[in-house]
Write an enzyme that holds these catalytic residues in place. Structure first.
Site, PDB file in Angstrom:
ATOM      1  N   CYS A   1      74.636   9.031  22.235  1.00 59.06           N
ATOM      2  CA  CYS A   1      74.294  10.210  21.427  1.00 59.06           C
ATOM      3  C   CYS A   1      75.549  11.073  21.343  1.00 59.06           C
ATOM      4  O   CYS A   1      75.654  11.920  20.357  1.00 59.06           O
ATOM      5  CB  CYS A   1      73.299  11.229  22.244  1.00 59.06           C
ATOM      6  SG  CYS A   1      71.605  10.252  22.300  1.00 59.06           S
TER       7      CYS A   1
ATOM      8  N   HIS B   1      61.231   5.523  21.795  1.00 52.94           N
ATOM      9  CA  HIS B   1      61.808   4.246  21.788  1.00 52.94           C
ATOM     10  C   HIS B   1      63.001   3.871  22.942  1.00 52.94           C
ATOM     11  O   HIS B   1      63.819   3.078  22.962  1.00 52.94           O
ATOM     12  CB  HIS B   1      63.011   4.582  20.637  1.00 52.94           C
ATOM     13  CG  HIS B   1      64.271   5.731  20.569  1.00 52.94           C
ATOM     14  ND1 HIS B   1      65.395   5.127  20.650  1.00 52.94           N
ATOM     15  CD2 HIS B   1      64.105   6.864  20.805  1.00 52.94           C
ATOM     16  CE1 HIS B   1      66.229   6.295  20.704  1.00 52.94           C
ATOM     17  NE2 HIS B   1      65.314   7.313  20.899  1.00 52.94           N
TER      18      HIS B   1
ATOM     19  N   ASN C   1      71.047  10.399  31.120  1.00 50.99           N
ATOM     20  CA  ASN C   1      71.452   9.286  30.175  1.00 50.99           C
ATOM     21  C   ASN C   1      72.806   8.925  30.089  1.00 50.99           C
ATOM     22  O   ASN C   1      72.651   7.508  29.769  1.00 50.99           O
ATOM     23  CB  ASN C   1      71.118   9.942  28.594  1.00 50.99           C
ATOM     24  CG  ASN C   1      71.819  11.265  28.634  1.00 50.99           C
ATOM     25  OD1 ASN C   1      71.532  12.311  29.185  1.00 50.99           O
ATOM     26  ND2 ASN C   1      72.753  11.002  27.332  1.00 50.99           N
TER      27      ASN C   1
ATOM     28  N   SER D   1      60.246  10.306  25.122  1.00 56.89           N
ATOM     29  CA  SER D   1      60.690   9.599  23.841  1.00 56.89           C
ATOM     30  C   SER D   1      60.166   8.036  23.981  1.00 56.89           C
ATOM     31  O   SER D   1      60.449   7.283  24.517  1.00 56.89           O
ATOM     32  CB  SER D   1      62.185   9.754  23.710  1.00 56.89           C
ATOM     33  OG  SER D   1      62.371   8.870  22.283  1.00 56.89           O
TER      34      SER D   1
ATOM     35  N   GLY E   1      62.386  12.664  21.697  1.00 56.79           N
ATOM     36  CA  GLY E   1      63.157  13.434  22.676  1.00 56.79           C
ATOM     37  C   GLY E   1      64.004  14.689  22.177  1.00 56.79           C
ATOM     38  O   GLY E   1      63.635  15.927  22.652  1.00 56.79           O
TER      39      GLY E   1
ATOM     40  N   GLN F   1      64.852   9.421  29.912  1.00 54.98           N
ATOM     41  CA  GLN F   1      65.443   8.229  30.477  1.00 54.98           C
ATOM     42  C   GLN F   1      64.464   7.859  31.723  1.00 54.98           C
ATOM     43  O   GLN F   1      64.509   6.655  31.858  1.00 54.98           O
ATOM     44  CB  GLN F   1      66.842   8.270  31.008  1.00 54.98           C
ATOM     45  CG  GLN F   1      67.864   8.674  29.714  1.00 54.98           C
ATOM     46  CD  GLN F   1      68.261   7.423  29.159  1.00 54.98           C
ATOM     47  OE1 GLN F   1      68.019   6.151  29.527  1.00 54.98           O
ATOM     48  NE2 GLN F   1      68.651   7.491  27.858  1.00 54.98           N
TER      49      GLN F   1
ATOM     50  N   THR G   1      51.646  16.642   9.294  1.00 49.62           N
ATOM     51  CA  THR G   1      50.910  15.276   9.295  1.00 49.62           C
ATOM     52  C   THR G   1      51.396  14.252  10.394  1.00 49.62           C
ATOM     53  O   THR G   1      52.637  14.076  10.371  1.00 49.62           O
ATOM     54  CB  THR G   1      50.781  14.469   8.310  1.00 49.62           C
ATOM     55  OG1 THR G   1      50.268  15.552   6.985  1.00 49.62           O
ATOM     56  CG2 THR G   1      49.773  13.377   8.065  1.00 49.62           C
TER      57      THR G   1
HETATM   58  N1  PLP Z   1      67.167  13.288  26.163  1.00 49.78           N
HETATM   59  C1  PLP Z   1      67.827  12.184  26.740  1.00 49.78           C
HETATM   60  C2  PLP Z   1      67.944  12.256  28.329  1.00 49.78           C
HETATM   61  C3  PLP Z   1      67.925  11.104  25.854  1.00 49.78           C
HETATM   62  O1  PLP Z   1      68.682  10.141  26.635  1.00 49.78           O
HETATM   63  C4  PLP Z   1      67.988  11.113  24.521  1.00 49.78           C
HETATM   64  C5  PLP Z   1      68.179  10.238  23.883  1.00 49.78           C
HETATM   65  O2  PLP Z   1      69.265   9.391  23.859  1.00 49.78           O
HETATM   66  C6  PLP Z   1      67.183  12.230  23.921  1.00 49.78           C
HETATM   67  C7  PLP Z   1      66.975  13.171  24.970  1.00 49.78           C
HETATM   68  C8  PLP Z   1      66.860  12.403  22.642  1.00 49.78           C
HETATM   69  O3  PLP Z   1      66.034  11.426  22.228  1.00 49.78           O
HETATM   70  P1  PLP Z   1      65.448  11.100  21.044  1.00 49.78           P
HETATM   71  O4  PLP Z   1      66.645  10.025  20.487  1.00 49.78           O
HETATM   72  O5  PLP Z   1      64.235  10.544  20.915  1.00 49.78           O
HETATM   73  O6  PLP Z   1      65.563  12.274  20.094  1.00 49.78           O
END
Ligand code: PLP
Length: 388
Positions: free
Chosen positions: A325, A202, A152, A200, A73, A180, A238
């Protein structure tokens, strides 16, 4: 995830679905060909990538050739914002909402340091951006707008269709961070005119370190990485074949199971909300209806979020403080999201996020409610400020 612990932090990262792992294993064990090579192992890797592209496109209502794989993300957000800005160098104004993820906020700050003017759009008390405010903020010099699909931290869903319409009418590209939202809300880029959109793996039971950027056909975007010209020249390097294969499997499962997952999560979310709000001095943040199916975000009087997270962790429950984050980084700063929603710093430091997932059970939620009540009472007893 830690053995024996009840995991309630799916907004930070979701456990890998065993079916996704199965889809990845042949690529981790196999010949490991480079997808750009002409031989059979290379062709097998290429085939896995193209199959995944179809699945990710399906989740978003996009065409496969509008999907570009990235490392996640963060990279997708950066590629969209820096790439859109660079593709129209005459325009030096960008608009971002005040509640964006750090990946968008950081990219906007970087542009600011390069001479761009950045308008940060305020939000209402629930964290929503108003389409009227967006229309007022746009200028002939606006290179791009970034507003996330769903937040998020507090889980609020933005009126993306209306915001996208405002941008389309003025011919300004809109980037939507749907990290999200994907897998929880029906996203259909064929009916919502966003220009770019970040996802993203995960966050939807796929592996970490892989994501994608949707780029609508005809949208001009400059690359930010230079090299072998992979991913249509937009993202050299790659490809992470096993990761992409896993992301594809996770996207396919999310498309197939979305309704059932959302119904399940919403049931647990409501059980949690009514349980925690029965305690005094606990408030729900974010929009009551327009919110992610798995998100509960609370301010708790007399409790410092990090102490609560560590207390709960010690008794077997993993929840998030504010946003994963934002926490764990150097310095202690209040969440800009809650501040933008008009909350004070004290409230922001008392914020925790509980996020359920497709495999969370009612029994786990019941156990959590007991643990939460004990933890809050215990921490309040220890808090001189609360006692007074
Ligand atoms: N954007 C949002 C809304 C997120 O919740 C997150 C991760 O918590 C990201 C971007 C970042 O994604 P990534 O962890 O894959 O870099």
């Amino acid at each position: 995830m830690t053995e024996g612990s009840v995991y309630l932090d799916h907004a930070a990262s979701t456990p890998l679905d065993p079916r996704v792992l199965e889809a990845m294993l042949p690529h981790l064990r196999g010949a490991g060909g480079n997808p750009s090579s002409l031989h059979a192992p290379g062709a097998a890797a290429r085939e896995a990538i193209e199959e995944a592209r179809v699945s990710v496109a399906g989740l978003l209502g996009a065409r496969p050739d509008e999907i570009f794989f990235t490392s996640g993300g963060t990279e997708s957000d950066n590629l969209a914002i820096l790439g859109l800005a660079a593709s129209d160098p005459e325009k030096k104004h960008v608009v971002v909402s005040a509640v964006e993820h750090a990946a968008v906020r950081g990219a906007a700050r970087h542009l600011e340091s390069r001479g761009y003017e950045v308008t940060r759009l305020g939000v209402d008390a629930d964290g929503r951006v108003s389409p009227e405010d967006l229309a007022t903020a746009l200028r002939p010099q606006t290179a791009l707008v970034a507003v996330m699909w769903a937040n998020n931290e507090v889980g609020t869903v933005q009126p993306v269709a209306e915001l996208a319409e405002v941008c389309r009418e003025r011919g300004v590209p809109l980037h939507a961070d749907a990290v999200q939202a994907a897998g929880r809300l029906r996203i259909d880029v064929s009916s919502v005119p966003v220009s770019t959109l970040a996802v993203s793996s995960h966050k939807l039971y796929g592996p970490q370190g892989v994501g994608a950027l949707y780029v609508r056909e005809g949208v001009k975007l400059s690359p930010v990485l230079f090299g072998g010209g992979q991913e249509g020249g937009l993202r050299s390097g790659t490809e992470n074949v096993a990761g992409i294969a896993g992301f594809g499997a996770a996207s396919r499962l999310a498309s197939e199971e979305m309704e059932e997952r959302v119904r399940h999560e919403e049931g647990l979310r409501e059980q949690l909300i009514s349980g925690v709000l029965a305690l005094p001095g606990v408030r729900l943040n974010g929009h009551r209806e327009e919110r992610l199916s798995n998100n509960i975000h609370l301010c708790i009087d007399g409790v410092e979020a990090e102490s609560l997270v560590l207390f709960l962790d010690a008794i077997g429950y993993a929840v998030g403080s504010g946003s994963a984050c934002a926490s764990g980084t150097a310095g202690h700063r209040a969440s800009p999201v809650l501040i933008a929603m008009g909350r004070g710093e004290d409230e922001a430091f008392s914020a925790v996020r509980i996020s359920v997932g497709k495999d969370t059970t009612r029994e786990e939620v019941e156990g959590f409610l007991g643990a939460f009540s004990t933890a809050v009472s215990r921490l309040r007893e220890l808090s001189p400020l609360y006692a007074s």
